[in-house]
Design a protein around this motif. Structure first.
Motif, mmCIF file in Angstrom:
data_model
loop_
_atom_site.group_PDB
_atom_site.id
_atom_site.type_symbol
_atom_site.label_atom_id
_atom_site.label_comp_id
_atom_site.label_asym_id
_atom_site.label_seq_id
_atom_site.Cartn_x
_atom_site.Cartn_y
_atom_site.Cartn_z
ATOM 1 N N THR A 1 0.811 -1.220 0.000
ATOM 2 C CA THR A 1 0.000 0.000 0.000
ATOM 3 C C THR A 1 0.841 1.265 0.000
ATOM 4 O O THR A 1 0.533 2.213 -0.703
ATOM 5 C CB THR A 1 -0.937 0.015 1.223
ATOM 6 O OG1 THR A 1 -0.199 -0.467 2.347
ATOM 7 C CG2 THR A 1 -2.147 -0.845 0.993
ATOM 8 N N ASN A 2 1.911 1.308 0.774
ATOM 9 C CA ASN A 2 2.689 2.544 0.843
ATOM 10 C C ASN A 2 3.709 2.663 -0.277
ATOM 11 O O ASN A 2 4.097 3.761 -0.645
ATOM 12 C CB ASN A 2 3.396 2.647 2.193
ATOM 13 C CG ASN A 2 2.401 2.737 3.331
ATOM 14 O OD1 ASN A 2 1.347 3.349 3.180
ATOM 15 N ND2 ASN A 2 2.712 2.117 4.452
ATOM 16 N N GLY A 3 4.132 1.523 -0.807
ATOM 17 C CA GLY A 3 5.194 1.558 -1.799
ATOM 18 C C GLY A 3 4.708 1.469 -3.231
ATOM 19 O O GLY A 3 5.520 1.426 -4.139
ATOM 20 N N THR A 4 3.404 1.426 -3.437
ATOM 21 C CA THR A 4 2.906 1.189 -4.788
ATOM 22 C C THR A 4 2.520 2.489 -5.473
ATOM 23 O O THR A 4 1.733 3.261 -4.935
ATOM 24 C CB THR A 4 1.695 0.239 -4.762
ATOM 25 O OG1 THR A 4 2.084 -0.966 -4.122
ATOM 26 C CG2 THR A 4 1.216 -0.069 -6.171
ATOM 27 N N ASN A 5 3.086 2.720 -6.632
ATOM 28 C CA ASN A 5 2.694 3.833 -7.489
ATOM 29 C C ASN A 5 2.056 3.277 -8.748
ATOM 30 O O ASN A 5 2.647 2.432 -9.423
ATOM 31 C CB ASN A 5 3.931 4.639 -7.933
ATOM 32 C CG ASN A 5 4.198 5.822 -7.053
ATOM 33 O OD1 ASN A 5 3.616 5.942 -5.984
ATOM 34 N ND2 ASN A 5 5.077 6.692 -7.505
ATOM 35 N N ALA A 6 0.878 3.761 -9.084
ATOM 36 C CA ALA A 6 0.293 3.438 -10.382
ATOM 37 C C ALA A 6 0.987 4.287 -11.437
ATOM 38 O O ALA A 6 1.390 5.420 -11.176
ATOM 39 C CB ALA A 6 -1.200 3.723 -10.360
ATOM 40 N N THR A 7 1.145 3.740 -12.636
ATOM 41 C CA THR A 7 1.763 4.497 -13.733
ATOM 42 C C THR A 7 0.906 4.389 -14.985
ATOM 43 O O THR A 7 0.154 3.429 -15.171
ATOM 44 C CB THR A 7 3.172 3.967 -14.062
ATOM 45 O OG1 THR A 7 3.061 2.646 -14.615
ATOM 46 C CG2 THR A 7 4.059 3.930 -12.825
ATOM 47 N N PHE A 8 1.016 5.399 -15.824
ATOM 48 C CA PHE A 8 0.417 5.384 -17.158
ATOM 49 C C PHE A 8 1.491 5.694 -18.183
ATOM 50 O O PHE A 8 2.360 6.546 -17.947
ATOM 51 C CB PHE A 8 -0.667 6.458 -17.311
ATOM 52 C CG PHE A 8 -1.998 6.134 -16.694
ATOM 53 C CD1 PHE A 8 -2.546 4.855 -16.773
ATOM 54 C CD2 PHE A 8 -2.731 7.128 -16.069
ATOM 55 C CE1 PHE A 8 -3.777 4.577 -16.219
ATOM 56 C CE2 PHE A 8 -3.980 6.854 -15.518
ATOM 57 C CZ PHE A 8 -4.507 5.578 -15.590
ATOM 58 N N THR A 9 1.419 5.036 -19.328
ATOM 59 C CA THR A 9 2.188 5.427 -20.508
ATOM 60 C C THR A 9 1.181 5.673 -21.622
ATOM 61 O O THR A 9 0.374 4.788 -21.935
ATOM 62 C CB THR A 9 3.168 4.325 -20.931
ATOM 63 O OG1 THR A 9 4.022 4.012 -19.825
ATOM 64 C CG2 THR A 9 4.022 4.783 -22.112
ATOM 65 N N PHE A 10 1.192 6.873 -22.174
ATOM 66 C CA PHE A 10 0.251 7.231 -23.237
ATOM 67 C C PHE A 10 0.987 7.442 -24.546
ATOM 68 O O PHE A 10 2.143 7.875 -24.563
ATOM 69 C CB PHE A 10 -0.498 8.529 -22.884
ATOM 70 C CG PHE A 10 -1.455 8.391 -21.741
ATOM 71 C CD1 PHE A 10 -2.664 7.722 -21.901
ATOM 72 C CD2 PHE A 10 -1.154 8.931 -20.500
ATOM 73 C CE1 PHE A 10 -3.555 7.592 -20.846
ATOM 74 C CE2 PHE A 10 -2.037 8.810 -19.430
ATOM 75 C CZ PHE A 10 -3.236 8.137 -19.606
ATOM 76 N N GLN A 11 0.299 7.159 -25.631
ATOM 77 C CA GLN A 11 0.802 7.464 -26.977
ATOM 78 C C GLN A 11 -0.337 8.047 -27.793
ATOM 79 O O GLN A 11 -1.506 7.720 -27.564
ATOM 80 C CB GLN A 11 1.301 6.203 -27.678
ATOM 81 C CG GLN A 11 2.648 5.710 -27.174
ATOM 82 C CD GLN A 11 3.139 4.537 -28.017
ATOM 83 O OE1 GLN A 11 2.558 3.467 -27.961
ATOM 84 N NE2 GLN A 11 4.191 4.747 -28.772
ATOM 85 N N TRP A 12 0.013 8.902 -28.754
ATOM 86 C CA TRP A 12 -0.986 9.416 -29.687
ATOM 87 C C TRP A 12 -0.295 9.847 -30.958
ATOM 88 O O TRP A 12 0.932 9.928 -31.017
ATOM 89 C CB TRP A 12 -1.791 10.568 -29.070
ATOM 90 C CG TRP A 12 -0.984 11.773 -28.687
ATOM 91 C CD1 TRP A 12 -0.719 12.876 -29.449
ATOM 92 C CD2 TRP A 12 -0.336 12.005 -27.420
ATOM 93 N NE1 TRP A 12 0.048 13.773 -28.736
ATOM 94 C CE2 TRP A 12 0.283 13.276 -27.505
ATOM 95 C CE3 TRP A 12 -0.229 11.269 -26.224
ATOM 96 C CZ2 TRP A 12 1.003 13.814 -26.444
ATOM 97 C CZ3 TRP A 12 0.487 11.810 -25.174
ATOM 98 C CH2 TRP A 12 1.098 13.064 -25.281
ATOM 99 N N GLU A 13 -1.100 10.109 -31.979
ATOM 100 C CA GLU A 13 -0.550 10.478 -33.287
ATOM 101 C C GLU A 13 -0.893 11.927 -33.606
ATOM 102 O O GLU A 13 -2.071 12.267 -33.742
ATOM 103 C CB GLU A 13 -1.110 9.552 -34.373
ATOM 104 C CG GLU A 13 -0.606 8.131 -34.249
ATOM 105 C CD GLU A 13 -1.260 7.194 -35.254
ATOM 106 O OE1 GLU A 13 -1.747 7.677 -36.303
ATOM 107 O OE2 GLU A 13 -1.298 5.977 -34.969
ATOM 108 N N PRO A 14 0.133 12.773 -33.718
ATOM 109 C CA PRO A 14 -0.108 14.166 -34.090
ATOM 110 C C PRO A 14 -0.619 14.248 -35.517
ATOM 111 O O PRO A 14 -0.287 13.398 -36.354
ATOM 112 C CB PRO A 14 1.269 14.823 -33.979
ATOM 113 C CG PRO A 14 2.189 13.810 -33.402
ATOM 114 C CD PRO A 14 1.555 12.476 -33.571
ATOM 115 N N GLN A 15 -1.407 15.265 -35.787
ATOM 116 C CA GLN A 15 -1.876 15.536 -37.140
ATOM 117 C C GLN A 15 -1.323 16.891 -37.591
ATOM 118 O O GLN A 15 -0.438 17.444 -36.944
ATOM 119 C CB GLN A 15 -3.403 15.479 -37.180
ATOM 120 C CG GLN A 15 -3.989 14.137 -36.717
ATOM 121 C CD GLN A 15 -3.527 12.968 -37.575
ATOM 122 O OE1 GLN A 15 -3.814 12.896 -38.766
ATOM 123 N NE2 GLN A 15 -2.788 12.040 -36.955
ATOM 124 N N ALA A 16 -1.862 17.414 -38.675
ATOM 125 C CA ALA A 16 -1.275 18.612 -39.295
ATOM 126 C C ALA A 16 -1.288 19.826 -38.360
ATOM 127 O O ALA A 16 -2.279 20.091 -37.675
ATOM 128 C CB ALA A 16 -2.033 18.945 -40.579
#
Length: 150
Positions: free
Chosen positions: A35-50
Motif C-alpha cells: 500500500t505505501n510503496g505502490t505507485n500506479a503508472t500510465f504510458t500514453f501514446q498518440w498520433e499528431p496531425q497537421a
C-alpha cells in the motif's frame, strides 16, 4: 492611437487551426509493492496531425479521476511536455491512485489559442490494483538434464 496594434491583432484572422490528434492509447503499470510503496503508472501514446498555421507550444493533456464528487479535468505536465512529432509518448508516475478509472484527452496547443486543435476522443483507462507482495516467479526446467547429449 496607442491601442491600434492590439486592435489589429484581435481582428486579424487566426488562420487554419491545427488538426485533432488521433489514436490516443494508454498502458497501465505499477511501481513497487504494498500500500505505501505502490505507485500506479500510465504510458500514453498518440498520433499528431497537421499543424497548419499553428505555432506549436505544447500538448494540452488532461486526466479526470472518475471517483470525484465534482468531476474536473486536471493538466498532466509530464504529457504536456511530450515531443511535437514522431513517436509521441509520455509516462506518468506521480499522483495516480491504484485501482481507479481515469479519463484522458489530448489536443495540440499553439502560440495563438485560436489555432488549438479540438480535444481528442476521450480514453477511459483504469490503474492496476495494489499487489501486496512480489509475484512468485515460475522457472521452467529443461526437459533433458543439461550436458547430456542424446
Amino acid at each position: 492611437g496607442p491601442f491600434s496594434a492590439e486592435l489589429v491583432n484581435l481582428t486579424t484572422p487566426a488562420g487554419e487551426p491545427s488538426i485533432t490528434p488521433v489514436n490516443l492509447t494508454g498502458e497501465t503499470g505499477l511501481l513497487g509493492f504494498g500500500t505505501n510503496g505502490t505507485n500506479a503508472t500510465f504510458t500514453f501514446q498518440w498520433e499528431p496531425q497537421a499543424l497548419n498555421d499553428c505555432n506549436f507550444t505544447q500538448w494540452g493533456f488532461q486526466l479526470m479521476d472518475m471517483r470525484g464528487e465534482k468531476l474536473t479535468w486536471f493538466d498532466s505536465p509530464e504529457c504536456m511536455a511530450a515531443p511535437q512529432d514522431g513517436n509521441v509518448s509520455c509516462y506518468i508516475e506521480e499522483g495516480l491512485d491504484t485501482n481507479t478509472t481515469y479519463l484522458a484527452r489530448v489536443r495540440m496547443e499553439c502560440h495563438d489559442w485560436r489555432l488549438h486543435s479540438n480535444w481528442s476522443e476521450v480514453l477511459e483507462i483504469r490503474t492496476h490494483p495494489i499487489i501486496t507482495e512480489a509475484p512468485n516467479v515460475t522457472t521452467l526446467m529443461p526437459l533433458n538434464p543439461p550436458g547430456k547429449l542424446r
